[in-house]
Design a protein around this motif. Sequence first.
Motif, short mmCIF file in Angstrom:
data_model
loop_
_atom_site.label_atom_id
_atom_site.label_comp_id
_atom_site.label_asym_id
_atom_site.label_seq_id
_atom_site.Cartn_x
_atom_site.Cartn_y
_atom_site.Cartn_z
N LEU A 63 0.84 -1.19 0.00
CA LEU A 63 0.00 0.00 0.00
C LEU A 63 0.88 1.24 0.00
O LEU A 63 1.89 1.29 0.70
CB LEU A 63 -0.90 0.01 1.24
CG LEU A 63 -1.95 -1.09 1.33
CD1 LEU A 63 -2.56 -1.12 2.72
CD2 LEU A 63 -3.02 -0.90 0.28
N THR A 64 0.48 2.23 -0.75
CA THR A 64 1.20 3.50 -0.78
C THR A 64 0.64 4.44 0.28
O THR A 64 -0.46 4.22 0.82
CB THR A 64 1.09 4.16 -2.15
OG1 THR A 64 -0.30 4.51 -2.38
CG2 THR A 64 1.55 3.21 -3.26
N ALA A 65 1.38 5.50 0.56
CA ALA A 65 0.92 6.51 1.52
C ALA A 65 -0.38 7.14 1.04
O ALA A 65 -1.25 7.48 1.85
CB ALA A 65 2.00 7.57 1.72
N THR A 66 -0.54 7.28 -0.27
CA THR A 66 -1.77 7.86 -0.82
C THR A 66 -2.97 6.96 -0.52
O THR A 66 -4.04 7.45 -0.14
CB THR A 66 -1.63 8.05 -2.34
OG1 THR A 66 -0.53 8.94 -2.59
CG2 THR A 66 -2.90 8.64 -2.93
N SER A 136 3.59 7.02 9.06
CA SER A 136 4.78 7.72 8.60
C SER A 136 5.40 7.13 7.34
O SER A 136 6.11 7.83 6.61
CB SER A 136 5.84 7.72 9.71
OG SER A 136 6.25 6.40 10.01
N ALA A 137 5.15 5.85 7.05
CA ALA A 137 5.82 5.20 5.93
C ALA A 137 5.27 5.65 4.58
O ALA A 137 4.07 5.91 4.44
CB ALA A 137 5.70 3.69 6.06
N GLU A 138 6.13 5.73 3.59
CA GLU A 138 5.72 6.04 2.23
C GLU A 138 5.06 4.83 1.57
O GLU A 138 4.28 4.98 0.63
CB GLU A 138 6.93 6.48 1.40
CG GLU A 138 7.50 7.82 1.79
CD GLU A 138 6.50 8.96 1.58
OE1 GLU A 138 5.79 8.94 0.55
OE2 GLU A 138 6.43 9.84 2.45
N GLU A 139 5.40 3.65 2.07
CA GLU A 139 4.87 2.41 1.50
C GLU A 139 4.87 1.33 2.58
O GLU A 139 5.80 1.26 3.38
CB GLU A 139 5.74 1.98 0.32
CG GLU A 139 5.23 0.76 -0.44
CD GLU A 139 6.10 0.46 -1.64
OE1 GLU A 139 5.85 1.02 -2.73
OE2 GLU A 139 7.06 -0.32 -1.49
N VAL A 140 3.82 0.53 2.61
CA VAL A 140 3.71 -0.55 3.59
C VAL A 140 3.35 -1.84 2.87
O VAL A 140 2.43 -1.85 2.04
CB VAL A 140 2.63 -0.24 4.66
CG1 VAL A 140 2.46 -1.43 5.61
CG2 VAL A 140 3.00 1.01 5.45
#
Length: 213
Positions: A63-66, A136-140
């Motif tokens: 998943l992206t931050a968006t 906080s992560a840009e991607e998970v």
Amino acid sequence: MTVVTKISETSVVAKAGAFGLCAGANLRTPCGSRRIENLRKGDLIVTRDNGLQPVRLVWRRTLTATEIAADPSLAPVRLKPRAIGPMMPQRDLLVGGAHRVLIPGWRLQDVPDTTACLIPARDLAGVNDAAYIDRSAEEVTYYNVVFDHHQVFTANGLPVESFLPTASALCALSRDVTDDITRLFPELLRAPSAYPPAEYPTPEAPRYRPDFA
């Protein structure tokens, strides 16, 4: 030679969080700890109640931050060292909000000290300063491990559950993940309840006792 299982770039998402452990979680194997993103079909994992169990399937979703901003329930819960108890976890663990963690009874009100319960990680967020939602992560990337039966195993020293393909979970899964699971367990096509249930209770509204000294 070990056959590498197909890893699907999809996931099941619950109303209040995603299922799975994030990249970097260390699981116990007979050969020492192994990061969850390096697990393959056939690898043996040390389980809490049933000794060594072979991995049947690993599936994941990134998943992206968006995407997380659009649906905040998809953000992982960060459990820092000692968030639950001594050595639980041993180091930071990121877990999906809907993924359940095995909590000892002495941490729960209205539960006998000797009765451990499965609690969704989202219910742990805010219990203390060491457990909170982390955006906080840009991607998970969430990883889910499937065994022949529902299992509890440790991730960074904290007992967590394996993926449980209940009828409701199967309905929420994407088609390719469902195909992977029903290929392994064809009886689920005839009876979605055929997969053995969890052996631990899940309180609907858990109440936590004050932190240990």
